[in-house]
Design an enzyme around this catalytic site. Structure first.
Site, PDB file in Angstrom:
ATOM      1  N   GLY A 188      12.218 -10.104   2.422  1.00 49.55           N
ATOM      2  CA  GLY A 188      11.867 -11.507   2.585  1.00 49.55           C
ATOM      3  C   GLY A 188      10.463 -11.663   2.024  1.00 49.55           C
ATOM      4  O   GLY A 188      10.078 -10.943   1.102  1.00 49.55           O
ATOM      5  N   GLU A 189       9.687 -12.525   2.579  1.00 47.88           N
ATOM      6  CA  GLU A 189       8.308 -12.713   2.135  1.00 47.88           C
ATOM      7  C   GLU A 189       7.414 -12.240   3.277  1.00 47.88           C
ATOM      8  O   GLU A 189       7.433 -12.801   4.365  1.00 47.88           O
ATOM      9  CB  GLU A 189       8.075 -14.186   1.799  1.00 47.88           C
ATOM     10  CG  GLU A 189       6.950 -14.412   0.804  1.00 47.88           C
ATOM     11  CD  GLU A 189       5.584 -14.121   1.401  1.00 47.88           C
ATOM     12  OE1 GLU A 189       4.807 -13.373   0.771  1.00 47.88           O
ATOM     13  OE2 GLU A 189       5.295 -14.625   2.500  1.00 47.88           O
ATOM     14  N   SER A 190       6.651 -11.188   3.032  1.00 49.75           N
ATOM     15  CA  SER A 190       5.937 -10.502   4.114  1.00 49.75           C
ATOM     16  C   SER A 190       4.926 -11.387   4.834  1.00 49.75           C
ATOM     17  O   SER A 190       4.791 -11.304   6.060  1.00 49.75           O
ATOM     18  CB  SER A 190       5.264  -9.230   3.598  1.00 49.75           C
ATOM     19  OG  SER A 190       4.331  -9.517   2.578  1.00 49.75           O
ATOM     20  N   GLU A 205      20.606  -2.909   1.115  1.00 53.27           N
ATOM     21  CA  GLU A 205      21.619  -3.790   1.693  1.00 53.27           C
ATOM     22  C   GLU A 205      22.305  -4.662   0.653  1.00 53.27           C
ATOM     23  O   GLU A 205      23.349  -5.261   0.923  1.00 53.27           O
ATOM     24  CB  GLU A 205      20.998  -4.658   2.803  1.00 53.27           C
ATOM     25  CG  GLU A 205      20.157  -5.815   2.336  1.00 53.27           C
ATOM     26  CD  GLU A 205      18.743  -5.476   1.872  1.00 53.27           C
ATOM     27  OE1 GLU A 205      17.993  -6.422   1.563  1.00 53.27           O
ATOM     28  OE2 GLU A 205      18.370  -4.281   1.815  1.00 53.27           O
ATOM     29  N   HIS A 209      16.155  -2.900  -2.069  1.00 48.40           N
ATOM     30  CA  HIS A 209      17.092  -3.529  -1.138  1.00 48.40           C
ATOM     31  C   HIS A 209      18.424  -2.785  -1.101  1.00 48.40           C
ATOM     32  O   HIS A 209      19.373  -3.187  -1.763  1.00 48.40           O
ATOM     33  CB  HIS A 209      17.342  -4.980  -1.556  1.00 48.40           C
ATOM     34  CG  HIS A 209      16.159  -5.865  -1.394  1.00 48.40           C
ATOM     35  ND1 HIS A 209      15.920  -6.578  -0.244  1.00 48.40           N
ATOM     36  CD2 HIS A 209      15.131  -6.145  -2.236  1.00 48.40           C
ATOM     37  CE1 HIS A 209      14.806  -7.267  -0.378  1.00 48.40           C
ATOM     38  NE2 HIS A 209      14.302  -7.019  -1.573  1.00 48.40           N
ATOM     39  N   ARG A 242      10.819  -8.521  -6.659  1.00 46.22           N
ATOM     40  CA  ARG A 242       9.383  -8.698  -6.347  1.00 46.22           C
ATOM     41  C   ARG A 242       8.893  -7.547  -5.483  1.00 46.22           C
ATOM     42  O   ARG A 242       8.218  -7.730  -4.465  1.00 46.22           O
ATOM     43  CB  ARG A 242       9.135 -10.046  -5.662  1.00 46.22           C
ATOM     44  CG  ARG A 242       9.380 -11.219  -6.545  1.00 46.22           C
ATOM     45  CD  ARG A 242       9.069 -12.555  -5.923  1.00 46.22           C
ATOM     46  NE  ARG A 242       8.544 -12.479  -4.571  1.00 46.22           N
ATOM     47  CZ  ARG A 242       8.828 -13.337  -3.612  1.00 46.22           C
ATOM     48  NH1 ARG A 242       9.627 -14.336  -3.832  1.00 46.22           N
ATOM     49  NH2 ARG A 242       8.299 -13.212  -2.418  1.00 46.22           N
ATOM     50  N   CYS A 298      11.584  -3.566   1.538  1.00 40.72           N
ATOM     51  CA  CYS A 298      10.773  -4.514   0.773  1.00 40.72           C
ATOM     52  C   CYS A 298       9.665  -5.115   1.646  1.00 40.72           C
ATOM     53  O   CYS A 298       8.673  -4.458   1.913  1.00 40.72           O
ATOM     54  CB  CYS A 298      11.656  -5.568   0.113  1.00 40.72           C
ATOM     55  SG  CYS A 298      10.827  -6.459  -1.212  1.00 40.72           S
TER      56      CYS A 298
END
Length: 188
Positions: free
Chosen positions: A47-49, A172, A170, A135, A79
């Protein structure tokens, strides 16, 4: 049967749940600290940390996740999960501080630099792991406590330390559940 939670604040939550179930464990969404009770392990998804950290703070999850790890329970971060678990984040952002290494956010570039690569992962046989990097971060300056499991261009993209497993990619988003099986069998 082992019970694994997935931090369900953002990211590939459903994909992680499917991966956990395909590897033979029960999966549960974690949105509040009381959801950690009774779990054997926890996944911090991509996601976005920065956003994930803000949501974790809003829901008072930072300290309970640290306590979960300090109890010896296993955590697998992918990630953004890698970034959050690292001792330090380049630029000085707050982290959980559970992995003795520094994370470089977006280390391979932005969205347009996302890529796939075949990796040799130290804990597997010779067959490569098809990794999806979006990313992606990477790690630098690991302590002697950290075992490097995979690199790309001499950048650390998978590592473990005690009960913490991290990947910059990732797993998953693939059909290869070997990393989840490793997490369940060797770390949980």
């Amino acid at each position: 049967m082992k019970k694994i939670g997935v931090l369900a604040l953002q990211g590939a939550v459903d994909e992680h749940i499917q991966m956990i179930e395909s590897a033979g464990a029960l999966a549960f969404k974690v949105k509040h600290s009381n959801d950690l009770a009774g779990l054997d392990g926890l996944v911090l998804p991509g996601g976005e940390s920065t956003t994930m950290r803000k949501i974790m703070k809003r829901y008072d999850l930072m300290e309970p996740v640290k306590a979960f790890a300090k109890e010896g329970k296993a955590i697998f971060g992918t990630c953004a999960g890698l970034v959050l678990l690292s001792k330090e984040i380049e630029g000085g952002e707050e982290s959980l501080g559970l992995l003795e290494a520094t994370a470089i956010r977006n280390g391979f570039g932005r969205q347009k630099e996302s890529f796939e690569a075949e990796l040799t992962v130290e804990v597997f046989d010779d067959s490569p792991f098809e990794a999806v990097f979006i990313r992606a971060p990477y790690l630098i300056e690991p302590s002697d406590e950290v075992s490097v499991l995979a690199t790309v261009e001499n950048r650390i993209v998978a590592a473990k330390q005690a009960n913490i497993l991290v990947t910059a990619f990732h797993p998953e988003l693939t059909n290869d559940n070997r990393l989840m099986k490793y997490f369940l069998e060797k770390m949980v």
